[in-house]
Write an enzyme that holds these catalytic residues in place. Structure first.
Site, PDB file in Angstrom:
ATOM      1  N   HIS A 111       6.153 -59.206  -9.228  1.00 33.93           N
ATOM      2  CA  HIS A 111       5.566 -58.379 -10.319  1.00 33.93           C
ATOM      3  C   HIS A 111       6.180 -57.299 -10.768  1.00 33.93           C
ATOM      4  O   HIS A 111       6.787 -56.528  -9.974  1.00 33.93           O
ATOM      5  CB  HIS A 111       3.975 -58.043 -10.045  1.00 33.93           C
ATOM      6  CG  HIS A 111       3.192 -59.163  -9.540  1.00 33.93           C
ATOM      7  ND1 HIS A 111       2.494 -60.192 -10.280  1.00 33.93           N
ATOM      8  CD2 HIS A 111       2.717 -59.331  -8.317  1.00 33.93           C
ATOM      9  CE1 HIS A 111       2.050 -61.156  -9.389  1.00 33.93           C
ATOM     10  NE2 HIS A 111       2.249 -60.586  -8.281  1.00 33.93           N
ATOM     11  N   HIS A 128       0.032 -53.722 -26.630  1.00 27.75           N
ATOM     12  CA  HIS A 128      -0.836 -54.171 -27.483  1.00 27.75           C
ATOM     13  C   HIS A 128      -2.165 -53.513 -27.540  1.00 27.75           C
ATOM     14  O   HIS A 128      -2.629 -53.159 -28.494  1.00 27.75           O
ATOM     15  CB  HIS A 128      -0.847 -55.836 -27.417  1.00 27.75           C
ATOM     16  CG  HIS A 128      -1.631 -56.453 -28.552  1.00 27.75           C
ATOM     17  ND1 HIS A 128      -2.900 -56.595 -28.567  1.00 27.75           N
ATOM     18  CD2 HIS A 128      -1.334 -56.912 -29.836  1.00 27.75           C
ATOM     19  CE1 HIS A 128      -3.614 -57.238 -29.668  1.00 27.75           C
ATOM     20  NE2 HIS A 128      -2.388 -57.400 -30.360  1.00 27.75           N
ATOM     21  N   HIS A 168      18.339 -39.314 -12.477  1.00 21.71           N
ATOM     22  CA  HIS A 168      18.338 -38.165 -13.251  1.00 21.71           C
ATOM     23  C   HIS A 168      19.670 -38.159 -13.948  1.00 21.71           C
ATOM     24  O   HIS A 168      20.508 -37.885 -13.241  1.00 21.71           O
ATOM     25  CB  HIS A 168      17.845 -36.811 -12.771  1.00 21.71           C
ATOM     26  CG  HIS A 168      17.225 -35.673 -13.714  1.00 21.71           C
ATOM     27  ND1 HIS A 168      17.963 -35.405 -14.756  1.00 21.71           N
ATOM     28  CD2 HIS A 168      16.192 -35.176 -13.413  1.00 21.71           C
ATOM     29  CE1 HIS A 168      17.018 -34.505 -15.503  1.00 21.71           C
ATOM     30  NE2 HIS A 168      16.076 -34.286 -14.722  1.00 21.71           N
ATOM     31  N   ASN A 189       1.545 -46.850 -26.232  1.00 23.23           N
ATOM     32  CA  ASN A 189       2.413 -45.898 -25.213  1.00 23.23           C
ATOM     33  C   ASN A 189       1.388 -44.934 -24.659  1.00 23.23           C
ATOM     34  O   ASN A 189       1.194 -43.719 -25.349  1.00 23.23           O
ATOM     35  CB  ASN A 189       3.457 -45.568 -25.883  1.00 23.23           C
ATOM     36  CG  ASN A 189       4.416 -44.712 -25.061  1.00 23.23           C
ATOM     37  OD1 ASN A 189       3.950 -44.456 -23.928  1.00 23.23           O
ATOM     38  ND2 ASN A 189       5.583 -44.679 -25.342  1.00 23.23           N
ATOM     39  N   HIS A 240       7.244 -49.728 -18.138  1.00 22.15           N
ATOM     40  CA  HIS A 240       6.587 -48.645 -18.883  1.00 22.15           C
ATOM     41  C   HIS A 240       6.607 -49.194 -20.475  1.00 22.15           C
ATOM     42  O   HIS A 240       7.614 -49.798 -21.019  1.00 22.15           O
ATOM     43  CB  HIS A 240       7.479 -47.424 -19.035  1.00 22.15           C
ATOM     44  CG  HIS A 240       7.126 -46.463 -20.087  1.00 22.15           C
ATOM     45  ND1 HIS A 240       5.901 -46.169 -20.102  1.00 22.15           N
ATOM     46  CD2 HIS A 240       7.899 -45.574 -20.788  1.00 22.15           C
ATOM     47  CE1 HIS A 240       5.753 -45.214 -21.214  1.00 22.15           C
ATOM     48  NE2 HIS A 240       7.038 -44.951 -21.774  1.00 22.15           N
ATOM     49  N   CYS A 278       7.301 -39.482 -19.886  1.00 24.59           N
ATOM     50  CA  CYS A 278       6.930 -40.745 -19.595  1.00 24.59           C
ATOM     51  C   CYS A 278       7.164 -41.124 -17.882  1.00 24.59           C
ATOM     52  O   CYS A 278       6.387 -42.116 -17.533  1.00 24.59           O
ATOM     53  CB  CYS A 278       7.329 -41.867 -20.546  1.00 24.59           C
ATOM     54  SG  CYS A 278       6.671 -41.477 -22.382  1.00 24.59           S
TER      55      CYS A 278
END
Length: 484
Positions: A379, A412, A327, A416, A383, A248
């Protein structure tokens, strides 16, 4: 893929005044500073670092000005005669100065501008309300009662609403997860986002010099990037890349790759397409840890147009400020916390470890340290991996409810959507009219491997939402209250 919605934590949150957030890395600050309001200290540090070179020149200019003001005519005449007798030295110095400036201009990093982006919004016929989702799962006959009840609880705690989308193949009984159906899903999402992007920017597809596509679990031959080249008849010398298996957070990785390529190839455009494909990656077994992605992941994708052309600054929405990649794959536990595998019955799915949140927290700490946590952000695009992910970051970064509003509302409304979720969140802020010139937005995403990647963008104007945005027909309904 990654996600974590099984754990119920602090519930949802609604509006509030948007302001500069002052998040503190308390474990790294001395105790005596923790009781002090650090807003102006951090902002002062930020401006000091940003304008350090300018500040260094000010005293030098002042000294030269004072010296020149104290000279008389004879002093100036003597300096001029001295220069005339040292003409060769002056020419050599000037040549070195020109050479140095040329090298500096040629080697300095070029600004990367974000002209516009587009997020795909599926048709209403692909919506999957909870009742329909559960009834469909029951009728497939693939899940036992325990698994059905588990999915029901996950949905209730997930933070997803009733209007998220699943691919067309999953609406059939029995489902039809074929290669052809997976290609159809990929084409609908990628081409839908790109068509809208090209329409909004009036960019000729043949002017694109770089194409980067990321999709973690669906990597056909020819590749997804080749499908785009074929569809839009992109030029033959295009630099195209197809990133797979990176989870993702791959959207930020794709942006980073495009940024590096834009430093090498001059005067061109780069397009980054981020998506995930659900059709062939739905899990039809009863292993609990592999059922969670079924409840969280939904159809979505984004297309982003970047430029290294100086003239594009005037019409660009944002400038890329930082990209930081962390990573943790060298650690075995982190490597396996989001893992595609087969269960005992030979059914393939993605398993999510119970250690996922702890591993994500460790990766986040490293990423923040590298990014320099003293910078101020107005802001945040966290994710939308699941409710627990957003809850955890809200708590650990001491964010205000308004800072995670875009993430909660994206989860909502769209679920995802993997690597594209951070763009739906940015679109939410624009649709709400919150993105002002000079504001900085931090996009942060987690992914299998295990990785934590983040990007920082600076708004170059008061950003308005683009035409046919994902929130165009529903922004007035948000924010909504998330039921605990």
């Amino acid at each position: 893929m990654d996600g974590s919605g099984a754990t119920q934590m602090n519930g949802g949150s609604n509006g509030g005044a948007v302001g500069v957030h002052r998040f503190q890395h308390t474990r790294r600050l001395p105790d005596f500073l923790q009781s002090v309001n650090l807003k102006y200290v951090k902002l002062g540090y930020h401006y000091l670092i940003s304008y350090l070179l300018t500040l260094c020149f000010i005293p030098l200019i002042a000294i030269i000005s004072v010296e020149v003001s104290q000279m008389n005519v004879d002093d100036i005449r003597q300096i001029w005669l001295h220069l005339q007798y040292n003409l060769v030295s002056i020419i050599i110095c000037f040549a070195f100065l020109v050479f140095g400036l040329t090298v500096f201009i040629m080697t300095r990093p070029r600004p990367v501008y974000l002209l516009d982006y587009s997020c795909y919004r599926p048709g209403d016929h692909l919506k999957a309300p909870f009742d329909r989702f559960m009834e469909h799962s029951r009728l497939t006959g693939d899940f036992d009662e325990s698994s059905l009840e588990f999915q029901r609880k996950i949905l209730e705690r997930s933070g997803l609403g009733e209007e998220t989308y699943v691919p067309e193949a999953m609406h059939f009984l029995p489902p039809r997860p074929s290669m052809a159906a997976a290609r159809d899903e990929a084409e609908q999402v990628m081409f839908g986002a790109l068509d809208n992007l090209f329409a909004n920017t009036n960019i000729n597809p043949k002017d694109i010099g770089i194409l980067v596509v990321n999709c973690s679990l669906f990597n056909p031959t020819p590749s997804l990037s080749a499908m785009i080249v074929n569809k839009y008849k992109l030029r033959g010398n295009i630099r195209s890349f197809n990133l797979g298996g990176m989870g993702c957070s791959a959207g930020v990785i794709a942006v980073d790759l495009a940024k590096d390529l834009l430093q090498v190839h001059r005067n061109t455009y780069a397009v980054v397409v981020s998506t995930e494909n659900i059709t062939q990656n739905w899990y039809f077994g009863n292993k609990k840890s592999m059922l969670i992605p079924n409840c969280l992941f939904r159809v979505g994708g984004s297309a982003v147009l970047l430029s290294n052309k100086g003239k594009d600054r005037r019409r660009a929405k944002y400038k890329l400020v930082h990209v930081v990649r962390t990573h943790r794959g060298a650690d075995d536990k982190a490597f396996r916390c989001v893992y595609q595998e087969q269960d005992g019955d030979g059914k393939t799915g993605v398993s999510l470890s119970k250690d996922l949140m702890a591993i994500a927290g460790g990766a986040l700490k490293t990423n923040i340290t590298t990014l320099d946590f003293k910078l101020a952000f107005e802001h945040f695009c966290i994710h939308a991996g699941g409710r627990a992910v957003i809850d955890e970051l809200e708590k650990n970064l001491q964010l205000l409810p308004v800072h995670v509003e875009a993430s909660r509302m994206t989860l909502h409304r769209f679920g995802n959507t993997s690597s594209s979720s951070i763009w739906y969140e940015l679109a939410y802020m624009e649709a709400k009219g919150r993105m002002r010139k000079g504001n900085r937005v931090w996009q942060i995403a987690f992914g299998s491997g295990f990785k934590c990647n983040s990007a920082v963008w600076e708004a170059l104007q008061n950003v308005k939402p683009s035409r046919n945005g994902p929130w165009e027909d529903c922004i007035d309904k948000y924010p909504v209250k998330i039921i605990s």
